[in-house]
Design a protein around this motif. Sequence first.
Motif, PDB file in Angstrom:
ATOM      1  N   ASN A 182      70.336   5.357  40.562  1.00 48.56           N
ATOM      2  CA  ASN A 182      70.047   4.523  41.729  1.00 48.56           C
ATOM      3  C   ASN A 182      69.089   5.233  42.681  1.00 48.56           C
ATOM      4  O   ASN A 182      68.153   4.630  43.217  1.00 48.56           O
ATOM      5  N   LYS A 183      69.325   6.527  42.859  1.00 47.99           N
ATOM      6  CA  LYS A 183      68.489   7.317  43.768  1.00 47.99           C
ATOM      7  C   LYS A 183      67.047   7.388  43.282  1.00 47.99           C
ATOM      8  O   LYS A 183      66.102   7.303  44.081  1.00 47.99           O
ATOM      9  N   LEU A 184      66.853   7.550  41.973  1.00 43.54           N
ATOM     10  CA  LEU A 184      65.519   7.691  41.395  1.00 43.54           C
ATOM     11  C   LEU A 184      64.900   6.369  40.969  1.00 43.54           C
ATOM     12  O   LEU A 184      63.761   6.339  40.504  1.00 43.54           O
ATOM     13  N   ASP A 189      68.201   0.091  31.509  1.00 44.12           N
ATOM     14  CA  ASP A 189      68.124   0.357  30.075  1.00 44.12           C
ATOM     15  C   ASP A 189      67.443   1.687  29.744  1.00 44.12           C
ATOM     16  O   ASP A 189      67.124   1.963  28.587  1.00 44.12           O
ATOM     17  N   ARG A 190      67.229   2.530  30.771  1.00 42.21           N
ATOM     18  CA  ARG A 190      66.594   3.826  30.535  1.00 42.21           C
ATOM     19  C   ARG A 190      67.556   4.962  30.878  1.00 42.21           C
ATOM     20  O   ARG A 190      68.416   4.842  31.738  1.00 42.21           O
ATOM     21  N   ALA A 191      67.363   6.088  30.189  1.00 41.47           N
ATOM     22  CA  ALA A 191      68.218   7.260  30.432  1.00 41.47           C
ATOM     23  C   ALA A 191      67.742   8.019  31.662  1.00 41.47           C
ATOM     24  O   ALA A 191      66.537   8.050  31.963  1.00 41.47           O
ATOM     25  N   LEU A 196      63.555  12.813  34.911  1.00 39.93           N
ATOM     26  CA  LEU A 196      63.803  14.123  35.525  1.00 39.93           C
ATOM     27  C   LEU A 196      62.678  15.100  35.198  1.00 39.93           C
ATOM     28  O   LEU A 196      62.054  15.001  34.144  1.00 39.93           O
ATOM     29  N   PRO A 197      62.424  16.067  36.082  1.00 38.27           N
ATOM     30  CA  PRO A 197      61.425  17.096  35.775  1.00 38.27           C
ATOM     31  C   PRO A 197      61.909  18.009  34.658  1.00 38.27           C
ATOM     32  O   PRO A 197      63.118  18.089  34.383  1.00 38.27           O
ATOM     33  N   ILE A 199      62.343  21.244  34.246  1.00 40.64           N
ATOM     34  CA  ILE A 199      63.330  22.288  34.527  1.00 40.64           C
ATOM     35  C   ILE A 199      64.731  21.705  34.651  1.00 40.64           C
ATOM     36  O   ILE A 199      65.719  22.332  34.245  1.00 40.64           O
ATOM     37  N   THR A 200      64.850  20.477  35.188  1.00 38.52           N
ATOM     38  CA  THR A 200      66.154  19.835  35.337  1.00 38.52           C
ATOM     39  C   THR A 200      66.673  19.347  33.991  1.00 38.52           C
ATOM     40  O   THR A 200      67.883  19.394  33.730  1.00 38.52           O
ATOM     41  N   ILE A 201      65.768  18.886  33.138  1.00 36.94           N
ATOM     42  CA  ILE A 201      66.164  18.495  31.777  1.00 36.94           C
ATOM     43  C   ILE A 201      66.747  19.702  31.047  1.00 36.94           C
ATOM     44  O   ILE A 201      67.763  19.606  30.355  1.00 36.94           O
ATOM     45  N   LYS A 202      66.100  20.866  31.222  1.00 40.14           N
ATOM     46  CA  LYS A 202      66.594  22.089  30.588  1.00 40.14           C
ATOM     47  C   LYS A 202      67.958  22.477  31.142  1.00 40.14           C
ATOM     48  O   LYS A 202      68.812  22.989  30.408  1.00 40.14           O
ATOM     49  N   ALA A 203      68.152  22.248  32.443  1.00 43.13           N
ATOM     50  CA  ALA A 203      69.454  22.553  33.053  1.00 43.13           C
ATOM     51  C   ALA A 203      70.545  21.660  32.455  1.00 43.13           C
ATOM     52  O   ALA A 203      71.653  22.125  32.148  1.00 43.13           O
TER      53      ALA A 203
END
Length: 224
Positions: A182-184, A189-191, A196-197, A199-203
Amino acid sequence: MKTEIIKSLSNNFEDHSKTTESGIEFWFARDLQQLLGYSKWDNFKKVIHKSKISCEATGNETLDHFADVGKMVKIGSGTEREIDDIMLTRYACYLIAQNGDPRKEQIAFAQNYFAIQARKFEVIEKRIKDWERLQARQKLTLSEKELSELIFEQTGNDRNFGIIRSKGDQALFGKTTQQMKNKLGVPKDRALADFLPTITIKAKDFATEITVFNAKEKGYKNER
């Protein structure tokens, strides 16, 4: 400008480029002076001075692009003396070309040459970043697939995967998966990870791998 002149100037600019031990490409100002058709060093230093002002105006550190150095040159009879010189980055060369005398054929060429080269670098850099993000996203997909299969195997219910992943997002972001979407402004229908950037995907991937490890190591059998 004739094709043969463009080819000659292009080769000259590339031939005079050098690289530091850390891989930073640079030109010596004394070499660039000749390439740009300036016969007097004092006149060329005025162009460099204006370029430094332009560099500061764009919010860049002058010393990062214009580094004063001394260079030994031969003066005849096998003797040498030290002269002042400046190591220039590609960006510094671009600024010098922009501040140079546009009536000079070499300046007209250099203005376009460094602008095009800078654009090429930006395109390459973006492609590398896009590739890194794609690799991270694919890695997260594999980790989540492994976790989903493990949760179903150990709890007998694949519904738990969505709950557990949402709890993981809450621990990582301070918000549930849906709250983050909701924030983004993520479509239903999307993940979340698609927005996400890197570095956040890696986190998220690292957190998922830890969950997989703990689930296997400790033999978790239920959602809680």
